[in-house]
Design a protein around this motif. Sequence first.
Motif, PDB file in Angstrom:
ATOM      1  N   UNK A  35       9.323 -10.942  20.316  1.00 51.62           N
ATOM      2  CA  UNK A  35       9.312 -11.932  19.260  1.00 51.62           C
ATOM      3  C   UNK A  35       8.462 -11.576  17.956  1.00 51.62           C
ATOM      4  N   UNK A  36       8.304 -10.477  17.745  1.00 52.93           N
ATOM      5  CA  UNK A  36       7.541  -9.849  16.516  1.00 52.93           C
ATOM      6  C   UNK A  36       8.630  -9.377  15.444  1.00 52.93           C
ATOM      7  N   UNK A  37       8.343  -9.262  14.464  1.00 56.58           N
ATOM      8  CA  UNK A  37       9.048  -8.665  13.481  1.00 56.58           C
ATOM      9  C   UNK A  37       8.710  -7.211  13.359  1.00 56.58           C
ATOM     10  N   UNK A  38       9.675  -6.260  13.186  1.00 56.39           N
ATOM     11  CA  UNK A  38       9.432  -4.845  12.940  1.00 56.39           C
ATOM     12  C   UNK A  38      10.640  -4.479  11.880  1.00 56.39           C
ATOM     13  N   UNK A  39      10.293  -3.015  11.446  1.00 54.79           N
ATOM     14  CA  UNK A  39      11.430  -2.579  10.571  1.00 54.79           C
ATOM     15  C   UNK A  39      11.871  -1.036  11.341  1.00 54.79           C
ATOM     16  N   UNK A  40      13.063  -1.085  11.309  1.00 51.24           N
ATOM     17  CA  UNK A  40      13.827   0.020  11.832  1.00 51.24           C
ATOM     18  C   UNK A  40      14.409   0.900  10.847  1.00 51.24           C
ATOM     19  N   UNK A  41      14.512   2.127  11.070  1.00 52.96           N
ATOM     20  CA  UNK A  41      15.196   3.250  10.297  1.00 52.96           C
ATOM     21  C   UNK A  41      16.107   3.995  11.288  1.00 52.96           C
ATOM     22  N   UNK A  42      17.509   3.658  10.906  1.00 51.27           N
ATOM     23  CA  UNK A  42      18.666   4.343  11.782  1.00 51.27           C
ATOM     24  C   UNK A  42      18.540   5.880  11.205  1.00 51.27           C
ATOM     25  N   UNK A  43      18.530   6.968  12.209  1.00 53.89           N
ATOM     26  CA  UNK A  43      18.663   8.238  11.734  1.00 53.89           C
ATOM     27  C   UNK A  43      20.215   8.482  11.913  1.00 53.89           C
ATOM     28  N   UNK A  44      20.872   8.504  10.756  1.00 58.05           N
ATOM     29  CA  UNK A  44      22.305   8.991  10.940  1.00 58.05           C
ATOM     30  C   UNK A  44      22.762  10.419  10.807  1.00 58.05           C
ATOM     31  N   UNK A  45      21.689  11.048   9.885  1.00 62.94           N
ATOM     32  CA  UNK A  45      21.535  12.513   9.631  1.00 62.94           C
ATOM     33  C   UNK A  45      20.323  13.123   9.636  1.00 62.94           C
ATOM     34  N   UNK A  46      19.982  14.303   9.761  1.00 64.33           N
ATOM     35  CA  UNK A  46      18.794  14.743   9.826  1.00 64.33           C
ATOM     36  C   UNK A  46      18.622  16.198   9.082  1.00 64.33           C
ATOM     37  N   UNK A  47      17.828  16.343   7.968  1.00 64.70           N
ATOM     38  CA  UNK A  47      17.630  17.501   7.474  1.00 64.70           C
ATOM     39  C   UNK A  47      15.910  18.028   7.275  1.00 64.70           C
ATOM     40  N   UNK A  48      15.448  18.996   7.534  1.00 66.10           N
ATOM     41  CA  UNK A  48      14.037  19.315   7.747  1.00 66.10           C
ATOM     42  C   UNK A  48      13.916  20.524   6.882  1.00 66.10           C
ATOM     43  N   UNK A  49      12.745  20.776   6.044  1.00 66.31           N
ATOM     44  CA  UNK A  49      12.386  21.805   5.328  1.00 66.31           C
ATOM     45  C   UNK A  49      13.385  22.078   3.991  1.00 66.31           C
ATOM     46  N   UNK A  50      13.850  20.680   3.288  1.00 65.29           N
ATOM     47  CA  UNK A  50      14.628  20.728   2.283  1.00 65.29           C
ATOM     48  C   UNK A  50      14.184  19.968   0.964  1.00 65.29           C
ATOM     49  N   UNK A  51      14.750  20.299  -0.181  1.00 62.62           N
ATOM     50  CA  UNK A  51      14.187  19.703  -1.304  1.00 62.62           C
ATOM     51  C   UNK A  51      14.954  18.344  -1.406  1.00 62.62           C
ATOM     52  N   UNK A  52      14.431  17.116  -1.697  1.00 58.38           N
ATOM     53  CA  UNK A  52      14.722  15.749  -1.690  1.00 58.38           C
ATOM     54  C   UNK A  52      14.268  15.229  -3.005  1.00 58.38           C
ATOM     55  N   UNK A  53      15.118  14.301  -3.590  1.00 63.10           N
ATOM     56  CA  UNK A  53      14.753  13.646  -4.935  1.00 63.10           C
ATOM     57  C   UNK A  53      15.318  12.247  -4.758  1.00 63.10           C
ATOM     58  N   UNK A  54      14.773  11.271  -5.696  1.00 64.28           N
ATOM     59  CA  UNK A  54      15.321  10.110  -6.008  1.00 64.28           C
ATOM     60  C   UNK A  54      16.805  10.140  -6.216  1.00 64.28           C
ATOM     61  N   UNK A  55      17.644   9.249  -5.537  1.00 62.79           N
ATOM     62  CA  UNK A  55      19.283   9.453  -5.675  1.00 62.79           C
ATOM     63  C   UNK A  55      19.350   9.259  -7.184  1.00 62.79           C
ATOM     64  N   UNK A  56      18.620   8.291  -8.080  1.00 59.79           N
ATOM     65  CA  UNK A  56      19.055   7.917  -9.160  1.00 59.79           C
ATOM     66  C   UNK A  56      18.654   9.320 -10.269  1.00 59.79           C
ATOM     67  N   UNK A  57      18.034  10.139 -10.001  1.00 60.72           N
ATOM     68  CA  UNK A  57      17.984  11.493 -10.749  1.00 60.72           C
ATOM     69  C   UNK A  57      18.930  12.439 -10.749  1.00 60.72           C
ATOM     70  N   UNK A  58      19.974  11.865 -10.149  1.00 60.24           N
ATOM     71  CA  UNK A  58      21.088  13.108  -9.849  1.00 60.24           C
ATOM     72  C   UNK A  58      22.121  12.532 -10.892  1.00 60.24           C
ATOM     73  N   UNK A  59      22.498  13.466 -11.638  1.00 55.70           N
ATOM     74  CA  UNK A  59      23.830  13.209 -12.682  1.00 55.70           C
ATOM     75  C   UNK A  59      25.056  13.687 -12.012  1.00 55.70           C
ATOM     76  N   UNK A  60      26.113  12.762 -12.274  1.00 57.53           N
ATOM     77  CA  UNK A  60      27.169  13.184 -11.691  1.00 57.53           C
ATOM     78  C   UNK A  60      28.412  13.394 -13.004  1.00 57.53           C
ATOM     79  N   UNK A  61      28.934  14.520 -12.980  1.00 60.86           N
ATOM     80  CA  UNK A  61      29.768  15.057 -13.987  1.00 60.86           C
ATOM     81  C   UNK A  61      31.435  14.326 -13.919  1.00 60.86           C
ATOM     82  N   UNK A  62      32.059  14.610 -14.784  1.00 62.55           N
ATOM     83  CA  UNK A  62      33.500  14.185 -14.691  1.00 62.55           C
ATOM     84  C   UNK A  62      34.253  14.538 -13.353  1.00 62.55           C
ATOM     85  N   UNK A  63      33.947  15.955 -13.489  1.00 62.82           N
ATOM     86  CA  UNK A  63      34.595  16.691 -12.462  1.00 62.82           C
ATOM     87  C   UNK A  63      34.052  16.650 -11.101  1.00 62.82           C
ATOM     88  N   UNK A  64      33.003  15.659 -11.028  1.00 60.59           N
ATOM     89  CA  UNK A  64      32.495  15.404  -9.500  1.00 60.59           C
ATOM     90  C   UNK A  64      31.239  16.370  -9.482  1.00 60.59           C
TER      91      UNK A  64
END
Length: 324
Positions: free
Chosen positions: A241-270
């Motif tokens: 009966x309580x409220x909780x938050x769930x994160x579904x782990x679809x993929x996992x990567x450890x010991x890698x670099x990560x940045x906010x998705x908005x900081x990535x530029x996509x060029x015309x060629x992809x």
Amino acid sequence: EGDRVEKGQVLAVLDRTDAQKEVDIAQNSYELAVSEYNENIRDTRNGYEKAVQDYNTAKLNYDRNKVLFESGAVSSAEFEAVSNGLNDARREMESYTVENGQAVPDKSYELKVQSAQFELDQKKKDLEETEVKSPIAGTVVRVNSKVGQFADKPEDEKPMFIVENLDQLEMELQVSEYSVGDISVGLPVEITADILDGRTVKGTVSSISPTGEEKVGSGSTERVVPTTVTIDDPKSGLIAGITARATVVTERAEDVFKIPSSAILTEEDGGKQIAVLKECTNLVHLSPVTTGVESDLETEIAAAAGEELTEGMTVLLSPEGLSE
């Protein structure tokens, strides 16, 4: 509240006075129908046996008088009367329905028994439904009824009882239609809640609805897909009966670099780039990268050939419009 109950256990009994009377009436009607059916069987069999006996007697009489008639010992009128008697006896015998050498009664009596049986079964079912039984084994968490109150008017229109299986907690999620394609049964889930004091509980996606529905209270046209998560640890500290938050782990990567998705530029060629600020010169360098695992807000990156990523480098979060 708090009592443990088993599946099928009686939780309450409704006033069954009228229902019991209906069963008694139906039982009497059924027994009467059976009695009439059995009596008709007996009468039919006795009547058929008498009809066969009368026919055999009439046949012997006919055969004897036929010989006498052919020798002129009896008149034509007398022989005709004997012949009519044989025909009457035959019609009486053939008026019975015979199956496997036994005369059977009219089908209407059997139908009456079947109808009475159906009515009795229905009344017994109604009587059984005066018992409110638990549909599952679990714990009574709410009792919204009192002895003496009307059963169809529980407190605040709530169910009479709420029984939950607290041995196996489940969490109900509303997954966005845009993300549900990444979800599958069996994926691990990480659950957080205020009651856990910062701890994380493990769960598993156990079912995904085959249909979507409107997102409640959002005011948007986005649809959501109901998804169920089974809590792996029965002693997780979560309660129903309580409220909780769930994160579904679809993929996992450890010991890698990560940045906010908005900081990535996509060029015309992809191709993908990030804008790195060189501290010593304040110049912008567009560094090619490859991307990996993505979450809602962050993306895994790796340096392209000839490039290098280091911890502590300054990445511009709004690279649009920047150049080398």
